[in-house]
Write an enzyme that holds these catalytic residues in place. Structure first.
Site, short mmCIF file in Angstrom:
data_model
loop_
_atom_site.label_atom_id
_atom_site.label_comp_id
_atom_site.label_asym_id
_atom_site.label_seq_id
_atom_site.Cartn_x
_atom_site.Cartn_y
_atom_site.Cartn_z
N GLY A 41 0.82 -1.21 0.00
CA GLY A 41 0.00 0.00 0.00
C GLY A 41 0.85 1.26 0.00
N ASP B 56 5.07 -4.86 6.21
CA ASP B 56 5.61 -6.18 6.55
C ASP B 56 5.64 -7.13 5.36
OD1 ASP B 56 2.88 -6.43 6.40
OD2 ASP B 56 2.66 -7.55 8.27
N GLY B 57 4.65 -7.04 4.46
CA GLY B 57 4.68 -7.88 3.27
C GLY B 57 5.88 -7.57 2.39
N ARG C 25 1.20 -5.40 -5.72
CA ARG C 25 1.41 -6.64 -4.98
C ARG C 25 1.60 -7.77 -5.99
NH1 ARG C 25 -2.19 -3.73 -1.63
NH2 ARG C 25 -1.45 -3.58 0.53
N SER C 26 2.46 -8.72 -5.66
CA SER C 26 2.79 -9.78 -6.61
C SER C 26 2.73 -11.15 -5.96
CB SER C 26 4.19 -9.55 -7.20
OG SER C 26 4.57 -10.62 -8.02
N ALA D 100 15.43 10.79 -0.79
CA ALA D 100 16.57 10.69 0.11
C ALA D 100 17.52 9.58 -0.32
CB ALA D 100 16.09 10.45 1.55
N VAL D 101 16.97 8.44 -0.72
CA VAL D 101 17.80 7.32 -1.17
C VAL D 101 18.62 7.73 -2.39
CG1 VAL D 101 17.75 5.02 -2.23
CG2 VAL D 101 16.31 5.52 -0.24
N ARG E 68 -5.00 7.54 2.67
CA ARG E 68 -3.67 7.26 2.12
C ARG E 68 -3.12 8.43 1.30
NH1 ARG E 68 -3.50 1.23 -0.41
NH2 ARG E 68 -3.69 0.03 1.52
N ASP F 154 2.06 -0.08 12.10
CA ASP F 154 1.95 -1.39 12.74
C ASP F 154 3.23 -2.22 12.65
OD1 ASP F 154 1.87 -1.76 10.02
OD2 ASP F 154 0.20 -3.18 10.04
N THR G 204 3.94 2.78 5.88
CA THR G 204 2.57 2.31 5.98
C THR G 204 1.80 3.22 6.90
OG1 THR G 204 1.12 0.56 6.85
CG2 THR G 204 3.35 0.63 7.71
N ASP H 39 -0.64 2.49 8.74
CA ASP H 39 -1.17 1.80 9.93
C ASP H 39 -0.26 1.91 11.15
OD1 ASP H 39 -3.39 1.04 8.52
OD2 ASP H 39 -2.71 -0.99 8.12
N ARG I 213 -6.41 -2.64 9.88
CA ARG I 213 -6.93 -4.00 9.88
C ARG I 213 -6.55 -4.75 11.15
NH1 ARG I 213 -5.25 -6.35 4.63
NH2 ARG I 213 -3.21 -6.30 5.64
#
Length: 320
Positions: A12, A104-105, A73-74, A23-24, A253, A130, A126, A128, A172
């Site tokens: 997300g 985390d994914g 997402r893959s 920055a990177v 978002r 989390d 993210t 969230d 979630r």
């Protein structure tokens, strides 16, 4: 000597991701390292959707929401064949290290590449909030302020019509967004996944408010707890109180990142490059007590984000 690194965003989107990309890119170029942007996350990596980035590539993006590298997402990347395709593309382009911005994914993907011998550093992005190992994730503060603005506006209508409103936020499995916004917005009840509160307590607070003459209330509900419309019907059935629902959805978002998210993203993105320069891998950068830290991604993925129970208890005390 490190010569080429890649950067991608996955999962997300979150406000501040562009500031992290910037920055990177600029930190790496400052150290004479080439940077390659990978579009559409791991899917784009497997397909070789890769392009060299320069200083101009990240000009005028620090204030923009979303991610200029796009995200996806893959399912294919979760397979051994997909991961091998990704490694082959990285080797083809001569990329020696990868910065992964996401949740985390996304870090599980980085973990898979690291297990195959490819250096990866994770940057938590993210809304969230989390992810263990960091006090805040990129995007949380911006999303929080979006939710708070909505609460303030809904309260105007709730006051005018003397109604109870349920505002459903994202979250979630984590209630940080609902908790922080609810506390800041003066919500009468905050319903989050981490706390199994009796429905009777929520009803009691509503009725107690009515008894002292208060004719409107705000309830903030994290989506992981349940459906806001079902809560609304249940409240009306048990109390007869007129209840309305506002589901904020994906508006949470979007938007230009706050100063806090821009600074956090800049600090975390730069530190990720430093870790690659130091020949470190399988690490996630984060912030603890306003200091930049890094932790083993394996520990992050096996750990658990903990809600600030003190804040939750405070919200109950202040909503009497």
């Amino acid at each position: 000597m490190l010569k080429k690194i890649g950067v991608l965003t996955s999962g997300g989107d979150a406000p501040g991701m562009n500031a992290a990309i910037r920055a990177v890119v600029r930190k790496a170029i400052y150290h004479n390292i080439e940077v390659y942007g990978i579009r559409y996350g791991y899917q784009g990596l497997m397909e070789g959707n890769i392009k060299k980035m320069d200083l101009g590539s990240v000009g005028d993006i620090i204030h923009r929401g979303g991610t200029i590298l796009a995200t996806a997402r893959s399912q294919e990347f979760k397979t051994e064949e997909g991961q091998q395709r990704a490694i082959e593309q990285l080797n083809k382009w001569g990329i020696e290290g990868l910065v992964v911005i996401g949740g985390d994914g996304s870090f599980r993907g980085a973990q898979k590449l690291t297990s195959r011998g490819f250096p990866c550093i994770g940057v938590p992005g993210t809304i969230d909030n989390d992810i263990p190992g960091t006090d805040f994730t990129i995007g949380f503060d911006t999303s929080l302020n979006t939710v708070l603005e909505a609460i303030d506006k809904v309260r105007d209508t709730a006051t005018s019509h003397e109604r109870t409103y349920i505002i459903e936020t994202m979250g979630r499995n984590a209630g940080d967004l609902a908790l922080w916004a609810g506390l800041a917005g003066g919500a009468e009840s905050i319903i989050i996944p981490e706390v199994d509160e009796e429905f009777s307590n929520i009803i009691h607070r509503l009725e107690r408010s009515r008894e002292r003459g208060k004719r409107h209330s705000i309830i903030v509900l994290a989506e992981g707890v349940g459906n806001a419309f079902e809560f609304s019907e249940r409240i009306k059935k048990e109390t007869g109180i007129e209840t309305r629902v506002t589901v904020l959805g994906y508006i949470q978002r979007g938007g230009s990142p706050t100063a806090q998210d821009r600074v956090l993203a800049s600090r975390l993105g730069a530190r990720a490059v430093e870790l690659l320069i130091e020949n470190k891998s399988d690490r996630m950068v984060g912030i603890r007590n306003n200091e930049i830290v890094d932790n083993d991604i394996d520990d992050i993925l096996s750990g658990k984000h903990h809600l600030n129970k003190g804040m939750y208890n405070l919200s109950k005390e202040l909503s009497i």
